[in-house]
Design a protein around this motif. Structure first.
Motif, PDB file in Angstrom:
ATOM      1  N   CYS A  11       0.860  -1.192   0.000  1.00  0.00           N
ATOM      2  CA  CYS A  11       0.000   0.000   0.000  1.00  0.00           C
ATOM      3  C   CYS A  11       0.890   1.235   0.000  1.00  0.00           C
ATOM      4  O   CYS A  11       2.108   1.147   0.190  1.00  0.00           O
ATOM      5  N   PHE A  18      -5.132  -2.699   2.799  1.00  0.00           N
ATOM      6  CA  PHE A  18      -5.036  -3.241   1.449  1.00  0.00           C
ATOM      7  C   PHE A  18      -5.827  -4.536   1.394  1.00  0.00           C
ATOM      8  O   PHE A  18      -6.009  -5.219   2.411  1.00  0.00           O
ATOM      9  N   PRO A  19      -6.356  -4.905   0.218  1.00  0.00           N
ATOM     10  CA  PRO A  19      -7.114  -6.151   0.096  1.00  0.00           C
ATOM     11  C   PRO A  19      -6.221  -7.368   0.357  1.00  0.00           C
ATOM     12  O   PRO A  19      -5.126  -7.471  -0.219  1.00  0.00           O
ATOM     13  N   SER A  22      -5.262  -9.289  -2.836  1.00  0.00           N
ATOM     14  CA  SER A  22      -4.183  -8.702  -3.630  1.00  0.00           C
ATOM     15  C   SER A  22      -2.831  -9.057  -3.041  1.00  0.00           C
ATOM     16  O   SER A  22      -1.876  -9.375  -3.768  1.00  0.00           O
ATOM     17  N   ALA A 210      -0.758   1.161  -5.321  1.00  0.00           N
ATOM     18  CA  ALA A 210      -1.362   1.022  -6.648  1.00  0.00           C
ATOM     19  C   ALA A 210      -1.855   2.340  -7.228  1.00  0.00           C
ATOM     20  O   ALA A 210      -2.715   2.354  -8.112  1.00  0.00           O
ATOM     21  N   THR A 217      -5.128   3.912  -6.609  1.00  0.00           N
ATOM     22  CA  THR A 217      -5.407   4.024  -5.182  1.00  0.00           C
ATOM     23  C   THR A 217      -4.124   3.735  -4.410  1.00  0.00           C
ATOM     24  O   THR A 217      -3.266   2.979  -4.882  1.00  0.00           O
ATOM     25  N   LYS A 219      -4.423   2.315  -1.557  1.00  0.00           N
ATOM     26  CA  LYS A 219      -4.872   1.261  -0.645  1.00  0.00           C
ATOM     27  C   LYS A 219      -4.960  -0.097  -1.336  1.00  0.00           C
ATOM     28  O   LYS A 219      -5.932  -0.828  -1.174  1.00  0.00           O
ATOM     29  N   ASP A 220      -3.942  -0.403  -2.130  1.00  0.00           N
ATOM     30  CA  ASP A 220      -3.892  -1.696  -2.802  1.00  0.00           C
ATOM     31  C   ASP A 220      -2.441  -2.006  -3.143  1.00  0.00           C
ATOM     32  O   ASP A 220      -1.564  -1.145  -3.064  1.00  0.00           O
ATOM     33  N   CYS A 221      -2.222  -3.253  -3.550  1.00  0.00           N
ATOM     34  CA  CYS A 221      -0.855  -3.767  -3.724  1.00  0.00           C
ATOM     35  C   CYS A 221      -0.365  -3.623  -5.166  1.00  0.00           C
ATOM     36  O   CYS A 221      -1.165  -3.598  -6.115  1.00  0.00           O
ATOM     37  N   ALA A 235      -0.234  -4.469 -11.439  1.00  0.00           N
ATOM     38  CA  ALA A 235      -1.205  -4.465 -10.350  1.00  0.00           C
ATOM     39  C   ALA A 235      -1.482  -5.895  -9.923  1.00  0.00           C
ATOM     40  O   ALA A 235      -1.365  -6.833 -10.721  1.00  0.00           O
ATOM     41  N   ASN A 237      -4.400  -6.638  -8.175  1.00  0.00           N
ATOM     42  CA  ASN A 237      -5.847  -6.733  -8.040  1.00  0.00           C
ATOM     43  C   ASN A 237      -6.429  -6.797  -9.445  1.00  0.00           C
ATOM     44  O   ASN A 237      -6.163  -5.906 -10.264  1.00  0.00           O
ATOM     45  N   ARG A 240      -7.787  -3.706 -11.288  1.00  0.00           N
ATOM     46  CA  ARG A 240      -6.912  -2.592 -11.663  1.00  0.00           C
ATOM     47  C   ARG A 240      -5.941  -3.050 -12.744  1.00  0.00           C
ATOM     48  O   ARG A 240      -5.637  -4.224 -12.863  1.00  0.00           O
TER      49      ARG A 240
END
Length: 450
Positions: A11, A18-19, A22, A210, A217, A219-221, A235, A237, A240
């Motif tokens: 993140c 983060f999810p 992901s 990400a 965002t 807030k993602d990997c 990405a 996820n 994305r």
């Protein structure tokens, strides 16, 4: 030397979240290092001055629990940069307290490195006297013995060097004080023998998670892979995707020059970069150049307390008051100034922010106001909290009952969303040190292995 080095960025800010899916996708790619940035000066000097975290303890522990457990289970080094938000001693200790709590819960004893970034006040004064100090901004106050004495913590932004040293010592978890944001990612590439230009450029992209993808965002990997003459970004996820345009656009993010980026002891030249869509959402980047500087400069950050703040939020709906709100605000301000003649006028300030009209741009606003209501923020800053609170209370009550021309009621100019209406904010800070310092000796960062 590794044929390719994979770096997993969960993140853009530790604690943002983060999810989990992901992150698991990233672990399945067998990364060599997990790295995450935990700090920023975007929100100003308060976190550094007050010695508090940039995110809540709950949020930081939630993220670290996942990262530490995965790092230990998969035997992947974990690097955390600018621990606690500002990277000073209180922030690093706050982070370490969470780390030890997690390790006790999972009964693990990894090898931990702590890299302290705190700078002694005397070192800064010596640099100033030797003309080895440059302001980063003209509105930063001059360095004096008084300003340094009033400054709580001073930190320096570390480059990759001490982080690489911790990796060379086989540390499993590396907690860094204040760090140049891309350094925690660049250190991984450089440790494995990869080109420092590619390593730092990739770090510039990975530091925000990400945000380089579409939709972007923090807030993602994201996964970065450094090869011999290029690096790739993808990405993790499926909702994305990275494109050449999105990755190139993020290269321009937070830079004062389109293709030059200065860091501790170097400059990154991106003028010859190419961005290529490799298919399947993988973008390949090449042409990043690392140029060592003849002189080694590091950025210093320090904050001092300057005043205390009390504020009130209120709504105004009367069109007559809205029409002449600036006139009423000035009249109310003068009334309060007269009421407190015994207090030196230079020991406090009164400000009004008319949200919905011109609170964001102030007198630079060019749009014609056409709204039917305003949100007004009353702010008083003063040398003590008691003074700020007293003056703000008088400001609020005077405005509440002020009799402007055309008013049909006898009170109730303001609608308050909260009770109590007056909010004591506490101390406020300014950057008293926001300078570049030229080093004459060794790097000032202290590596401690636990």
């Amino acid at each position: 030397m590794e044929r390719e080095v994979r770096i997993l960025s969960p993140c853009g800010m530790l604690g943002y979240g983060f999810p989990h899916e992901s992150f698991l996708n990233g672990l399945n790619m067998k990364p060599h290092v997990i790295a995450v940035d935990a700090g920023s000066t975007d929100a100003g000097p308060h976190k550094l001055g007050a010695g508090v975290g940039i995110v809540s303890r709950r949020a930081a522990k939630r993220d670290m629990q996942l990262l530490i457990t995965a790092a230990i289970d998969h035997k992947i080094p974990l690097i955390i940069g600018s621990a606690g938000g500002a990277g000073a001693k209180p922030h690093v200790e706050w982070t370490m307290d969470i780390v030890h709590e997690i390790l006790n819960e999972i009964a693990a004893e990894p090898k931990i490195a702590v890299i302290w970034a705190d700078i002694q006040h005397q070192s800064v004064m010596e640099a100033f006297e030797a003309d080895r100090l440059k302001k980063m901004s003209p509105n930063v106050p001059d360095v004096t013995e008084q300003t340094l004495n009033e400054t709580h913590s001073i930190v320096a932004q570390m480059g990759h060097e001490p982080i690489v040293e911790a990796l060379e010592q086989g540390c499993d978890i590396i907690i860094c004080g204040r760090a140049f944001d891309p350094s925690v990612y660049a250190a991984a590439g450089i440790f494995f023998g990869k080109d420092p230009g590619l390593s730092y450029h990739l770090g510039k992209i990975l530091e925000c998670g990400a945000l380089c993808a579409e939709p972007g965002t923090t807030k993602d990997c994201i996964l970065g892979t450094i090869k011999e003459d290029s690096f790739t970004v993808q990405a993790l996820n499926p909702s994305r995707i990275c494109t050449a345009a999105s990755v190139a656009a993020h290269t321009f993010y937070e830079k004062d020059h389109p293709y030059l980026l200065h860091g501790p002891g170097f400059m990154l030249d991106l003028s010859g970069c190419t961005f290529h869509d490799g298919g399947s959402g993988i973008v390949e980047v090449s042409g990043s150049r690392y140029i060592s500087s003849n002189e080694y400069w590091i950025k210093l950050e320090g904050a001092r307390k300057t005043a205390y703040r009390t504020f009130v939020i209120a709504g105004v709906r009367d069109p007559l008051l809205i029409e002449k709100v600036e006139e009423v605000e000035e009249a109310v301000k003068q009334d309060v100034l007269c009421h407190y003649k015994e207090i030196p006028a230079d020991s406090y300030q009164i400000q009004f922010y008319n949200y919905g009209k011109n609170a964001v741009l102030g007198e630079n606003e060019r749009a014609v106001f056409s709204g039917h209501e305003l949100g007004i923020l009353f702010e008083v800053t003063a040398v003590t909290q008691e003074m700020a609170s007293s003056i703000c209370a008088s400001l609020r009550s005077t405005f509440l009952h002020y009799g402007y021309e055309g008013r049909k009621s006898t009170a109730g100019n303001l609608a308050f969303p909260f009770a109590p209406s007056d909010i004591d904010f506490g101390p406020i800070y300014e950057f008293s040190v926001y300078h570049l310092m030229k080093l004459e000796k060794e790097l000032p960062f202290r590596l401690e292995v636990l």
